[in-house]
Design an enzyme around this catalytic site. Sequence first.
Site, PDB file in Angstrom:
ATOM      1  N   GLU A 282     104.895 150.906  51.378  1.00 39.61           N
ATOM      2  CA  GLU A 282     105.403 150.316  52.619  1.00 39.61           C
ATOM      3  C   GLU A 282     104.330 149.502  53.349  1.00 39.61           C
ATOM      4  OE1 GLU A 282     106.011 153.437  51.710  1.00 39.61           O
ATOM      5  OE2 GLU A 282     108.181 153.786  51.849  1.00 39.61           O
TER       6      GLU A 282
ATOM      7  N   PHE B  44     114.602 167.177  56.581  1.00 40.32           N
ATOM      8  CA  PHE B  44     113.895 166.561  55.461  1.00 40.32           C
ATOM      9  C   PHE B  44     113.636 165.076  55.753  1.00 40.32           C
ATOM     10  CE2 PHE B  44     114.179 164.282  51.302  1.00 40.32           C
ATOM     11  CZ  PHE B  44     112.959 164.713  50.800  1.00 40.32           C
ATOM     12  N   GLN B  45     112.412 164.657  55.585  1.00 39.58           N
ATOM     13  CA  GLN B  45     111.982 163.281  55.837  1.00 39.58           C
ATOM     14  C   GLN B  45     112.281 162.815  57.260  1.00 39.58           C
ATOM     15  OE1 GLN B  45     113.288 160.709  52.542  1.00 39.58           O
ATOM     16  NE2 GLN B  45     111.388 161.232  51.479  1.00 39.58           N
TER      17      GLN B  45
ATOM     18  N   LYS C  43     120.912 157.725  59.665  1.00 39.36           N
ATOM     19  CA  LYS C  43     121.681 157.472  58.443  1.00 39.36           C
ATOM     20  C   LYS C  43     123.180 157.436  58.709  1.00 39.36           C
ATOM     21  CE  LYS C  43     122.138 158.728  53.616  1.00 39.36           C
ATOM     22  NZ  LYS C  43     121.762 159.650  52.537  1.00 39.36           N
TER      23      LYS C  43
ATOM     24  N   MET D 133      80.355 145.583  55.426  1.00 43.58           N
ATOM     25  CA  MET D 133      80.008 145.558  56.836  1.00 43.58           C
ATOM     26  C   MET D 133      79.458 146.914  57.276  1.00 43.58           C
ATOM     27  SD  MET D 133      79.730 143.342  59.151  1.00 43.58           S
ATOM     28  CE  MET D 133      80.844 141.973  59.414  1.00 43.58           C
TER      29      MET D 133
END
Lengths: 174, 573
Positions: free
Chosen positions: B64, B126-127, B176, B485
């Site tokens: 993602e 869940f999720q 959803k 850096m």
Amino acid sequence: MRRIITATVQNRSGVLNRITGLLQKRQFNIESISVGRTETDSISKMTLVVEVEDNQKLEQLTKQLNKQIDVLKVTDITDKAIVSRELALIKVVSAGQLRNELQGIIEPFRASIIDVSKDSLSIQVTGKPEKIEALIELLRPYGIKELARTGMTAFLRGHQPQSTELPSYSLLNR
Amino acid sequence: MKVQTKPGAAPRIETKTGADLLVESLIKEKVDILFGYPGGAVLPIYDALYRARESFTHILTRHEQGAIHAAEGYARVSGKPGVVIATSGPGATNLVTGIADAMIDSLPLVVFTGQVARGVIGTDAFQEADVMGITTPITKHNYQVQHVSDLPRIVREAFHIASTGRPGPVVVDIPKDISANSCEDEYDDDFHLPGYQPNIKPNPLQLKKLANALETAERPVILAGAGVMFGNASDELRKFAEKHSLPVVTTLLGLGSFPGSHPLALGMAGMHGTFTANRALYECDLLINIGARFDDRLTGNLEHFAPTATVAHIDIDPAEIGKNVTTHIPVVSDSKAALQSLFYHAESTSNHDDWLQHLTDYQKENPLWYKNPAKEMVPQWLIEAVHNVTNGNAIVTTDVGQHQMWAAQYYAFEEPDRWVTSGGLGTMGFGFPAAIGAQLAKPEETVIAFVGDGGFQMTLQELSVLQERQLPVKVIIVNNGALGMVRQWQETFYEERYSESLLQIQPDFVKLADSYGIRGYRIDTQEEFIDLLPEVFSYNGPVVLDCRVLRQENVYPMIAPGKGLHQMIGVKP
């Protein structure tokens, strides 16, 4: 410096979180915050009492608040003519013999007793935060069992005296 | 099937799901490219997208983070909002870096995240992740859709908010069941945002003040930020600067807003800016900031920032004015509108030839420098070589770090919208996926991703996308076997204690590219590089160049932390 800021906001879920999150992110300390609906259903009003370091921080605070999509208007009303009130509920230890004495203390504050039990009294007081402070200090020696304060809510008075208005009343300028 | 009627509105037959409405809205917003990654909570949306697959190009990244950085690159180059879809929970949290990056660099994004069904929100399902809570501080605005019928309006608001005013990311969290369920109510996509009215036109009184200040200024300078490009005001800036002979300093993100080779261009200012640009900011008596936010990497120690100047600040975001630097002339406006008005109002009366000559002398005496042994790969030389072969015409993206600063210093940008870099957040792993988005936005242009060996390893899985879409991005790894850096700071400020900054084990980047079916080359010498460049840039396909550069090279000149603009080190060899 302590500032009183009002914010007119859309009455949507998450708005309060947005505002407090913003203040937290920018390291502003909120002394009190009160929120409620206005005369329009979809609009709420917040009154924030905030401690800010200087004018530059204050300007940043109001600008950042204004930047929020759900915020309609932000006003710093500290230096204006305002009406400000806070409500406090104070439960004081009190056996029978002290009730009259307590009554005498709260009366000048125009506070009222709203609940009585065997060993306590509940007092309701509204007014400026300083007045509430003063009453709490007077009651503290009796033993405060519980204290709940709403935080300040405020708005502008109907008429704002302005220095620029004065000359218009002068006979010389007419 | 339910027929809805409302006086004056055409009856609608409501059999569309939330996902269908979303797809319709995206088509209405003229979205053609989506960056995303499917998952459980967005299955209804992906199903609707499948049915509408003629209308969209969906870019399936391999993470993602790749999707959102690609969308940022797309937005930066095209000027249109980048659109991202990810699933709930881990999908959404993987977007967080990119959202924060877009927020601080003002890139328009519309991000759709899936959410668990409304019935289980708040149950640690869940999720499930609190996307509203997580993204509130890092978005311009965010929404969680509560009614299917609200979806079309929210999508329109999201695109409007993301792309107007000061651009920024907007998150739309879609449970959803909202995307799966049909709309039972009437829907309407009209919107009204009373709390959001960006100020476009400048206040004439403030502009007059600025014009007056300009008339009397002896040492004026313009600081041009990315806001010049967001307002499409590069032409106006050039004409204005030329009319009044005003020297122009750019910020890191403002590179290209003013032609890099213009006689009035002083280059980039800030921590690794040019000596001349920083001196100009230090010595000026009038500073006109157009669309820059006075980042601390630009200003250095504020005590020494433009200490004797009248500061004017033109910005579309009122909250930026006076935030970091005390501003005497605030102008809340779109950069184009302000410059157009100024062009007609300001008269050029004062002569500041001495000032320009003074700055030109600085430029001559203190140019950017590096030592070139003419054999090994020197990173600064490498950037210049790429600049020469592309005639400075490519779109360049970078990660963050040494290579980013060298690219900013040595790839002179002549035109706007050709420089895509993570400025404010300083995001490693940004440059490569951003190049994918930039190439998709401008298929005809040459797109170069300068990446460090460290940053590239954060998002190199997107090589799949490069191969899958045959995007001719040239990935140039400035490989010094270190987190450059970090290494430089450890060398300078931590007595050469290289704590975890040297990358001892590296993949074979050539074989890695090969495993994705992409041409890869390893280059160790300048000669090899020069020989190879024409081939690389004439080939219309993706290439990965692993350029082994000198590890010990540092970025100079530099303002050390806490120091002022006049205290640069490494100005001379």
